[in-house]
Design a protein around this motif. Structure first.
Motif, mmCIF file in Angstrom:
data_model
loop_
_atom_site.group_PDB
_atom_site.id
_atom_site.type_symbol
_atom_site.label_atom_id
_atom_site.label_comp_id
_atom_site.label_asym_id
_atom_site.label_seq_id
_atom_site.Cartn_x
_atom_site.Cartn_y
_atom_site.Cartn_z
ATOM 1 N N VAL A 75 0.054 -6.918 5.729
ATOM 2 C CA VAL A 75 0.521 -5.534 5.701
ATOM 3 C C VAL A 75 1.306 -5.336 4.407
ATOM 4 O O VAL A 75 2.311 -6.004 4.162
ATOM 5 N N GLU A 77 2.850 -2.533 1.265
ATOM 6 C CA GLU A 77 3.342 -1.181 0.955
ATOM 7 C C GLU A 77 2.561 -0.627 -0.239
ATOM 8 O O GLU A 77 2.426 -1.293 -1.273
ATOM 9 N N ARG A 125 1.265 2.364 4.318
ATOM 10 C CA ARG A 125 0.990 0.935 4.506
ATOM 11 C C ARG A 125 -0.522 0.708 4.562
ATOM 12 O O ARG A 125 -1.271 1.544 5.073
#
Length: 424
Positions: A75, A77, A125
């Motif tokens: 995950v 940004e 995300r």
């Protein structure tokens, strides 16, 4: 009589290429289409110009995604969106990604691109569902295709659409090319009239000059039409002298056999030309004359730069004229025009015959017809009707000349034969 191979060797040895200094023009990029490159071209920039993405997806750090999977996604940004033509503003840090599109510049910090099909986005995300196979995946690196200051294109290259793209990419907008080869053309014979004149009994329409003019123009040369020259020694001498003064090469049709009105060879000698070929064991086309002139630039004050002129006296029969032009003249003119040796030709292919081919066997025989590529293999279909050197009617749609050697009298249907691909 010379064999075809002997004649070909003589002709190509006589053909001197245009000078890479005197015979060069600088033309704009688009005007270079169809021209022949006269000097090496290099670029001042690497290509690609910079590292860029090969996919729509996300620029990431490989270390952040090397062990991810659909069950355990990485995950990251999203810190920036980078379309093509945009200069990245951010450095991708650990646990970050940049949205990137095909051709866009890679941002600092990122070393890998994950294609968008292997991700899932939620707001700012991005979930990486598949680990890239290796670092640098889908990254096109600066200079991977071309390194600055190395040769892009070599002299002798014909500049077509792909070469125009290369030159444009290298920002080469002024291109050095050879000037167009100037070829004088005339037909000889009191029996000839032009297509726009009334045809009276005993006369023939001159098709040779028109066919050769178009053939040469299609190949990028500059044809100079001298018209029909009557069977007069004075008229022929004047026409030939003017032609060799004006052009790099001269092509005449008719007047080269052994008739009472065939003066060409004597005139060539009188004008200080050296006759190298008088006849060739080829059918159609036996009476073929080839001569060379060494010109004194000061004496001739010629409008062209080259010091030599090559003279081709072709038979008057229309098929013979074109066959000899395709077999001997075109390769010589290509060499003279500055083309690389691999492009002079002639080009032969092996093809399966559609029907039986016949020859008397005394001379190398060329049968005209259509060359087809069928399921990856060449096939040859001879022209219907008479294979007669005066029958130009069934010459239409010709794309190949099947070759029977002097020792062959027939090639059966279904057998393979060597075929000369004709040039247009």
């Amino acid at each position: 009589m010379l064999s075809v191979k002997e004649a070909e060797s003589i002709v190509l040895n006589l053909a001197a290429p245009l000078d890479s200094q005197r015979d060069v023009e600088i033309v704009d990029l688009l005007a270079a289409s169809g021209r022949i490159l006269a000097a090496p071209v290099t670029g001042s920039l690497d290509f690609p110009y910079w590292d860029n993405s090969a996919m729509d997806g996300y620029a990431v750090r490989f270390a952040d995604v090397e062990n991810c999977s659909a069950d355990k996604p990485a995950v990251l940004e999203i810190v920036e969106e980078i379309p093509a033509g945009y200069l990245p503003q951010c450095t991708v840090q650990s646990s970050q990604a940049a949205r990137i599109f095909t051709g866009a510049m890679m941002p600092d910090g990122a070393d890998t691109v994950v294609m968008q099909e292997e991700t899932r986005r939620e707001g700012d995300r991005i979930f990486i569902l598949v680990s890239p196979e290796k670092p640098q995946a889908f990254v096109r690196h600066k200079g991977a295709f071309y390194q600055a200051e190395t040769t892009l294109l070599t002299p002798g290259t014909v500049i077509n659409a792909p070469e125009i793209a290369v030159l444009a990419t290298a920002q080469c907008i002024q291109v050095p090319v050879y000037r167009r080869l100037r070829v004088a053309i005339f037909s000889t014979g009191d029996e000839l009239v032009s297509p726009d004149q009334p045809l009276v009994p005993g006369k023939l329409v001159d098709s040779n000059q028109y066919a050769l003019t178009v053939l040469l123009a299609q190949m990028g040369f500059e044809p100079l039409r001298f018209g029909i020259v009557p069977d007069s020694q004075d008229a022929l001498t004047k026409a030939i002298a003017q032609a060799i003064y004006t052009a790099d090469a001269v092509i005449s049709t008719g007047g080269v056999s052994v008739g009472d009105y065939d003066y060409i060879e004597d005139i060539l000698t009188e004008l200080q030309g050296k006759v190298h070929i008088s006849s060739v064991a080829i059918k159609p086309g036996k009476p073929l004359t080839v001569a060379a002139f060494k010109r004194d630039k000061k004496e001739y004050n010629s409008p062209i730069a080259s010091s030599d002129c090559l003279y081709f006296g072709l038979p008057g029969n229309p098929v013979s004229a074109l066959v000899c032009c395709w077999r001997f003249v075109v390769p010589a003119l290509r060499k003279m025009a500055g083309l690389g040796a691999e492009a002079w030709g002639p080009e032969f292919v092996k093809a399966r015959c559609h029907s039986e081919l016949r020859s008397h066997g005394s001379r190398e025989t060329y049968v005209w017809g259509k060359l087809h590529l069928v399921a990856g293999a060449w096939e040859f279909e001879p022209a219907s009707g008479s294979q007669n050197s005066a029958n130009l009617i069934n010459l239409a749609h010709t794309s190949g000349l099947a070759v029977l050697s002097a020792s062959e009298t027939s090639i059966c249907s279904g057998e393979f034969v060597e075929v000369l691909k004709v040039s247009y």
